[in-house]
Design a protein around this motif. Structure first.
Motif, PDB file in Angstrom:
ATOM      1  N   TRP A 173       9.289  -0.849   5.151  1.00 65.57           N
ATOM      2  CA  TRP A 173       7.971  -1.488   5.068  1.00 65.57           C
ATOM      3  C   TRP A 173       8.100  -2.995   5.208  1.00 65.57           C
ATOM      4  O   TRP A 173       7.337  -3.624   5.948  1.00 65.57           O
ATOM      5  N   ARG A 175       5.729  -1.216  -6.368  1.00 71.20           N
ATOM      6  CA  ARG A 175       5.068  -1.598  -5.110  1.00 71.20           C
ATOM      7  C   ARG A 175       4.751  -3.089  -5.100  1.00 71.20           C
ATOM      8  O   ARG A 175       4.750  -3.726  -4.049  1.00 71.20           O
ATOM      9  N   PRO A 204       0.831  -1.215   0.000  1.00 74.70           N
ATOM     10  CA  PRO A 204       0.000   0.000   0.000  1.00 74.70           C
ATOM     11  C   PRO A 204       0.861   1.260   0.000  1.00 74.70           C
ATOM     12  O   PRO A 204       1.995   1.240   0.511  1.00 74.70           O
ATOM     13  N   PRO A 205       0.369   2.356  -0.572  1.00 70.18           N
ATOM     14  CA  PRO A 205       1.115   3.613  -0.521  1.00 70.18           C
ATOM     15  C   PRO A 205       1.283   4.062   0.930  1.00 70.18           C
ATOM     16  O   PRO A 205       0.322   4.041   1.706  1.00 70.18           O
ATOM     17  N   SER A 206       2.485   4.420   1.324  1.00 75.67           N
ATOM     18  CA  SER A 206       2.757   4.840   2.705  1.00 75.67           C
ATOM     19  C   SER A 206       3.990   5.725   2.732  1.00 75.67           C
ATOM     20  O   SER A 206       4.663   5.927   1.722  1.00 75.67           O
ATOM     21  N   ASP A 207       4.291   6.251   3.920  1.00 71.07           N
ATOM     22  CA  ASP A 207       5.493   7.075   4.095  1.00 71.07           C
ATOM     23  C   ASP A 207       6.725   6.230   4.392  1.00 71.07           C
ATOM     24  O   ASP A 207       7.814   6.778   4.592  1.00 71.07           O
ATOM     25  N   SER A 211       5.654   3.494  -8.479  1.00 71.73           N
ATOM     26  CA  SER A 211       4.651   3.014  -9.431  1.00 71.73           C
ATOM     27  C   SER A 211       4.067   1.699  -8.919  1.00 71.73           C
ATOM     28  O   SER A 211       4.615   1.069  -8.001  1.00 71.73           O
ATOM     29  N   LYS A 256       9.856   6.082  -0.551  1.00 68.25           N
ATOM     30  CA  LYS A 256       8.556   5.825   0.071  1.00 68.25           C
ATOM     31  C   LYS A 256       7.638   5.077  -0.903  1.00 68.25           C
ATOM     32  O   LYS A 256       7.622   5.383  -2.098  1.00 68.25           O
ATOM     33  N   THR A 257       6.882   4.142  -0.378  1.00 60.47           N
ATOM     34  CA  THR A 257       6.026   3.340  -1.264  1.00 60.47           C
ATOM     35  C   THR A 257       4.958   4.205  -1.934  1.00 60.47           C
ATOM     36  O   THR A 257       4.513   3.877  -3.043  1.00 60.47           O
ATOM     37  N   LYS A 258       4.562   5.304  -1.306  1.00 62.46           N
ATOM     38  CA  LYS A 258       3.542   6.168  -1.922  1.00 62.46           C
ATOM     39  C   LYS A 258       4.084   6.882  -3.163  1.00 62.46           C
ATOM     40  O   LYS A 258       3.315   7.383  -3.985  1.00 62.46           O
ATOM     41  N   ASP A 259       5.416   6.935  -3.291  1.00 59.93           N
ATOM     42  CA  ASP A 259       6.033   7.591  -4.451  1.00 59.93           C
ATOM     43  C   ASP A 259       6.421   6.600  -5.539  1.00 59.93           C
ATOM     44  O   ASP A 259       7.057   6.968  -6.536  1.00 59.93           O
TER      45      ASP A 259
END
Length: 629
Positions: A172, A247, A163-166, A243, A238-241
């Motif tokens: 993660w 991820r 999942p997108p996260s910081d 594609s 960061k996973t939120k940044d």
């Protein structure tokens, strides 16, 4: 739950409603009329009164919600639309799973009936089957424990990214590993309290917890992420940044790190480059727990699997060995089956002929009755059935005009996304592609293989040098994101008919066009959002062929395609009269089509003098020497 066919009718009704709107809504109240784009005002009848709610056309938002439910395999209540049956036949505390009388129904379609689901601990299963047969649906049903799988067997299904996260990729994975360790400690306490210290479940849990070793979390997670293509910079990103593809790699790293009892991988190589595929193959061939793998790479299945499951004729059929072994065994079985079938049919014909000619002679009548009993017994036992061959379709790209060289040429080309020389991805490239080219671009992710294709199309421009194209060059592009061009709220049939409306409005014509690319029957009229990835890919290939390009650029064309379809694609490429450039992680496809192998790395492109198999061995030896596996 709305069925796929009903949802398709819903979308069609919306379109029909939009057409009728002009004739039955006056200009005075047209602004009040609902449009399929989601206006709040209702559709009005000829007198200006709102139509009953059930007759209102679906808005785009409503149609997309319906597609999302169907894609997620949920009904209108948010419950699974899969229907399963099965009886646990293995011991409740065993690490082996055997479910008898297993069945699987999805959207009212029977995928498996009265079969056996058997997953023995320590085996690595390859799950085979044609596109749309239900492989992903079966994995989802197992993951959701819709079959009676004991709770002590933890399951991990890889079908979506982290999942997108910081959190960065490394943090993660480490956090997820710590959460898994906490879960096992809690489970161990519950088992100890319930079953005592001699439980075999407890022994396995303690063994796994000892091997987790939190002091080495960061080191081991780093090794896995590096093997999957991360470097010192991207591992902290960061996973939120990231594609979706990257991820997905992070989620795969977690799966490999926590080592669940039952790991379900649905096409794990789809987002990997050749190097990462080789690393993953080496890693998984040593997997000590239970693995079920859906992959359409024959090469990968051969390297990883110890057993195969063939999802065919609504059954789960089991074979020992890897894909090559499965193929040989199945061929031998089918040869023997056809011999037995032919022999039995001859015997039946002989018996029937004797009975018909027995006449009224007493001794012959007795013999005829005796032989009829033999026939009745054969029927009661079940006649030997003829072999049902796999559905195989062949397609071809249209023959095109031959263009004299140079068709597509790079002359001293340099490129950077920022436009600055210090950020160059490529420097001083000189290469050419002509009508007889069959060029494979290989190299690790991030070096710019897809960028090179975009430079060829003109979507990107070099900061120095020139890309020249023949004036009559028509490029066709297939990318791993091509399915995004599809309107998932439409059926494939309506989509291609609307897209090429000037070519033909005849539904039968477009049915034939889609059928040539392996999309037939209900798959043509179902909402595209409900189709498998492989079925969507076939639609994109149909679109590509209809446009008749004289040079085709293919970026990961095998994602989601089953093995026979990949073979058909290879045949189509070899028979094509135009040029082809391919980026693919499928070694077997490249082995069948590539005349030129270009390695993209270190800001340049160099020709590989050997075969693609030799390139794979080079990557494997390189990893072993570097201690990466």
């Amino acid at each position: 739950m709305v069925s796929a066919s009903k949802a398709a009718r819903l979308a069609k009704r919306a379109a029909d409603g939009d057409k009728k709107k002009t004739s039955r809504v006056s200009s005075k109240n047209a602004s009040k009329a609902a449009s399929v784009n989601g206006d709040e005002n209702p559709m009005l009848d000829a007198d200006g009164n709102p139509l009953p709610e059930e007759d209102q056309p679906a808005t785009t938002e409503e149609k997309m919600k319906e597609v999302e439910k169907l894609t997620a395999q949920l009904d209108k209540h948010g419950l699974s639309d899969r229907v399963t049956t099965g009886v646990l036949s293995s011991m409740a505390a065993s690490r082996d799973v055997k479910v008898t009388s297993a069945s699987l129904v999805f959207h009212g379609k029977v995928l498996i009936t009265d079969s056996t689901l058997e997953l023995n601990f320590g085996r690595r299963y390859g799950l085979l089957g044609e596109n749309g047969c239900g492989k992903s649906t079966l994995l989802k049903a197992i993951d959701a424990r819709e079959y009676p799988i004991p709770d002590h067997i933890d399951i991990y299904l890889l079908n979506e990214g982290a999942p997108p996260s910081d959190l960065g990729a490394l943090e993660w994975v480490v956090t997820e590993a710590q959460n898994e360790l906490d879960r096992m400690e809690k489970q161990a306490e519950e088992v100890l309290e319930k079953d005592g210290p001699d439980s075999p479940i407890l022994e396995d849990l303690y063994d796994r917890m000892d091997k987790m070793d939190p002091s080495t979390f960061h080191t081991r997670a780093s090794l896995i992420l590096t093997g999957l293509g991360f470097n010192k910079t991207t591992i902290q990103k960061k996973t939120k940044d990231m594609s979706g593809g990257w991820r997905m790699r992070v989620a795969l790293a977690k799966a490999l790190f926590v080592k669940p009892s039952l790991l379900l991988l649905d096409d794990p190589t789809a987002h990997l480059d050749l190097e990462a595929c080789v690393w993953l193959e080496e890693y998984l061939k040593k997997w000590e727990r239970t693995l079920v793998l859906v992959s359409h790479s024959m090469d990968f299945l051969n390297g990883v699997c110890s057993n195969m499951i063939d999802m065919r004729m609504k059954q789960l059929l089991y074979y020992g060995g890897n894909y090559d072994s499965y193929h040989k065994t199945r061929a031998e079985q089918e040869t023997n089956q056809m011999k037995a079938y032919t022999k039995q049919q001859e015997e039946i014909a002989h018996i029937k002929k004797f009975i018909a000619s027995a006449g009224t002679y007493a001794n012959l009548v007795r013999q005829a009755k005796s032989r009829q009993k033999i026939l009745d017994k054969m029927e009661a036992d079940g006649f030997i059935q003829p072999v049902v061959p796999d559905k195989v379709f062949t397609f071809r790209f249209a023959d095109v005009e031959k263009l004299p060289p140079p068709v597509l040429a790079f002359d001293d080309v340099s490129f950077s996304y920022s436009g600055k020389w210090e950020d160059t991805l490529y420097e001083h490239l000189d290469l050419g592609v002509d009508m007889d080219s069959r060029t494979a671009l290989v190299g690790p992710n991030g070096v710019g293989k897809s960028t090179l294709l975009r430079l060829m199309t003109g979507k990107l421009s070099p900061i120095e040098g020139r890309v020249s194209r023949h004036t009559h060059l028509k490029l066709g592009i297939y990318s791993q994101h091509s399915a995004e061009q599809l309107d998932l709220t439409k059926s494939a049939l309506d989509f291609v008919r609307d897209k090429f409306s000037t070519q033909s409005q005849d539904y039968q014509y477009w049915r034939q066009q889609l059928g040539r690319y392996g999309l037939s029957g209900e798959a043509q009229t179902a909402l595209m959002g409900t189709l498998s990835e492989g079925q969507k890919s076939r639609i994109v290939f149909a679109l590509l062929a209809i446009e008749s390009p004289n040079m085709i650029l293919l970026d990961e064309p095998t994602n989601g395609l089953d093995i026979p379809t990949i073979d058909s694609l290879a045949d189509a490429i070899n028979a094509f009269s135009g040029g082809v450039v391919v980026v693919s992680h499928d070694f077997r496809l490249l082995d069948k089509i590539a005349k030129d192998i270009l390695v993209c790395e270190h800001k340049t492109v160099r020709r590989w003098d050997g075969s693609i198999g030799e390139y794979k061995n080079y990557l494997r030896k390189k990893m072993i020497s570097e201690g990466a596996v």
